[in-house]
Design a protein around this motif. Structure first.
Motif, PDB file in Angstrom:
ATOM      1  N   LEU A  11       3.630  49.378  33.318  1.00  0.00           N
ATOM      2  CA  LEU A  11       5.037  49.342  33.714  1.00  0.00           C
ATOM      3  C   LEU A  11       5.941  49.368  32.489  1.00  0.00           C
ATOM      4  O   LEU A  11       6.989  50.024  32.490  1.00  0.00           O
ATOM      5  CB  LEU A  11       5.318  48.114  34.571  1.00  0.00           C
ATOM      6  N   SER A  12       5.534  48.699  31.430  1.00  0.00           N
ATOM      7  CA  SER A  12       6.293  48.709  30.182  1.00  0.00           C
ATOM      8  C   SER A  12       6.363  50.115  29.592  1.00  0.00           C
ATOM      9  O   SER A  12       7.430  50.540  29.119  1.00  0.00           O
ATOM     10  CB  SER A  12       5.662  47.749  29.176  1.00  0.00           C
ATOM     11  N   PHE A  31       0.191  47.607  39.618  1.00  0.00           N
ATOM     12  CA  PHE A  31       0.090  48.262  38.317  1.00  0.00           C
ATOM     13  C   PHE A  31       0.158  47.187  37.237  1.00  0.00           C
ATOM     14  O   PHE A  31       0.755  46.134  37.438  1.00  0.00           O
ATOM     15  CB  PHE A  31       1.219  49.283  38.124  1.00  0.00           C
ATOM     16  N   THR A  32      -0.433  47.456  36.089  1.00  0.00           N
ATOM     17  CA  THR A  32      -0.415  46.450  35.032  1.00  0.00           C
ATOM     18  C   THR A  32       0.967  46.354  34.391  1.00  0.00           C
ATOM     19  O   THR A  32       1.739  47.316  34.401  1.00  0.00           O
ATOM     20  CB  THR A  32      -1.433  46.767  33.919  1.00  0.00           C
ATOM     21  N   GLU A  46       6.066  41.191  34.767  1.00  0.00           N
ATOM     22  CA  GLU A  46       4.868  40.534  35.274  1.00  0.00           C
ATOM     23  C   GLU A  46       4.916  40.393  36.794  1.00  0.00           C
ATOM     24  O   GLU A  46       3.911  40.618  37.480  1.00  0.00           O
ATOM     25  CB  GLU A  46       4.688  39.154  34.624  1.00  0.00           C
ATOM     26  N   GLU A  47       6.077  40.025  37.318  1.00  0.00           N
ATOM     27  CA  GLU A  47       6.222  39.909  38.772  1.00  0.00           C
ATOM     28  C   GLU A  47       6.110  41.267  39.440  1.00  0.00           C
ATOM     29  O   GLU A  47       5.491  41.394  40.507  1.00  0.00           O
ATOM     30  CB  GLU A  47       7.558  39.248  39.110  1.00  0.00           C
ATOM     31  N   LEU A  48       6.682  42.285  38.825  1.00  0.00           N
ATOM     32  CA  LEU A  48       6.557  43.640  39.360  1.00  0.00           C
ATOM     33  C   LEU A  48       5.096  44.069  39.357  1.00  0.00           C
ATOM     34  O   LEU A  48       4.624  44.699  40.310  1.00  0.00           O
ATOM     35  CB  LEU A  48       7.415  44.625  38.561  1.00  0.00           C
ATOM     36  N   ILE A  55       5.588  52.181  43.395  1.00  0.00           N
ATOM     37  CA  ILE A  55       6.352  51.139  42.702  1.00  0.00           C
ATOM     38  C   ILE A  55       7.637  50.843  43.464  1.00  0.00           C
ATOM     39  O   ILE A  55       7.973  49.682  43.704  1.00  0.00           O
ATOM     40  CB  ILE A  55       6.649  51.549  41.245  1.00  0.00           C
ATOM     41  N   ALA A  56       8.361  51.879  43.830  1.00  0.00           N
ATOM     42  CA  ALA A  56       9.625  51.690  44.549  1.00  0.00           C
ATOM     43  C   ALA A  56       9.394  50.945  45.865  1.00  0.00           C
ATOM     44  O   ALA A  56      10.108  49.984  46.182  1.00  0.00           O
ATOM     45  CB  ALA A  56      10.296  53.028  44.798  1.00  0.00           C
TER      46      ALA A  56
END
Length: 75
Positions: free
Chosen positions: A36-37, A31-32, A23-25, A54-55
């Motif tokens: 991410l999952s 991104f949702t 969630e924090e990411l 993302i990185a």
């Protein structure tokens, strides 16, 4: 080597090293959490731009998400 699994495993490792939840990411990357999952589980096929974004959002180098793990020495 399945690159989707490699990227997913690396993303999860780096995320946990940074002390972030999915969630924090999601908040910092844009991104949702669901997307991410799917990346972390190896089911998504993120673009190079997505991997870079993302990185960058968590202060990691994009290659950290692409590198295979170091080989363990044989005993």
């Amino acid at each position: 080597m399945d690159m989707r699994k490699l990227v997913g495993n690396n993303l999860k490792r780096v995320r946990l090293e940074k002390g972030l939840t999915q969630e924090e990411l999601a908040e910092v990357s844009g991104f949702t959490q669901q997307y991410l999952s799917t990346i972390e589980s190896g089911r998504a096929n993120p673009t190079v731009v997505t991997i870079y974004e993302i990185a960058t959002s968590i202060g990691a180098h994009y290659l950290d998400l692409l590198r295979p793990p170091a080989r363990q020495p044989r005993r």
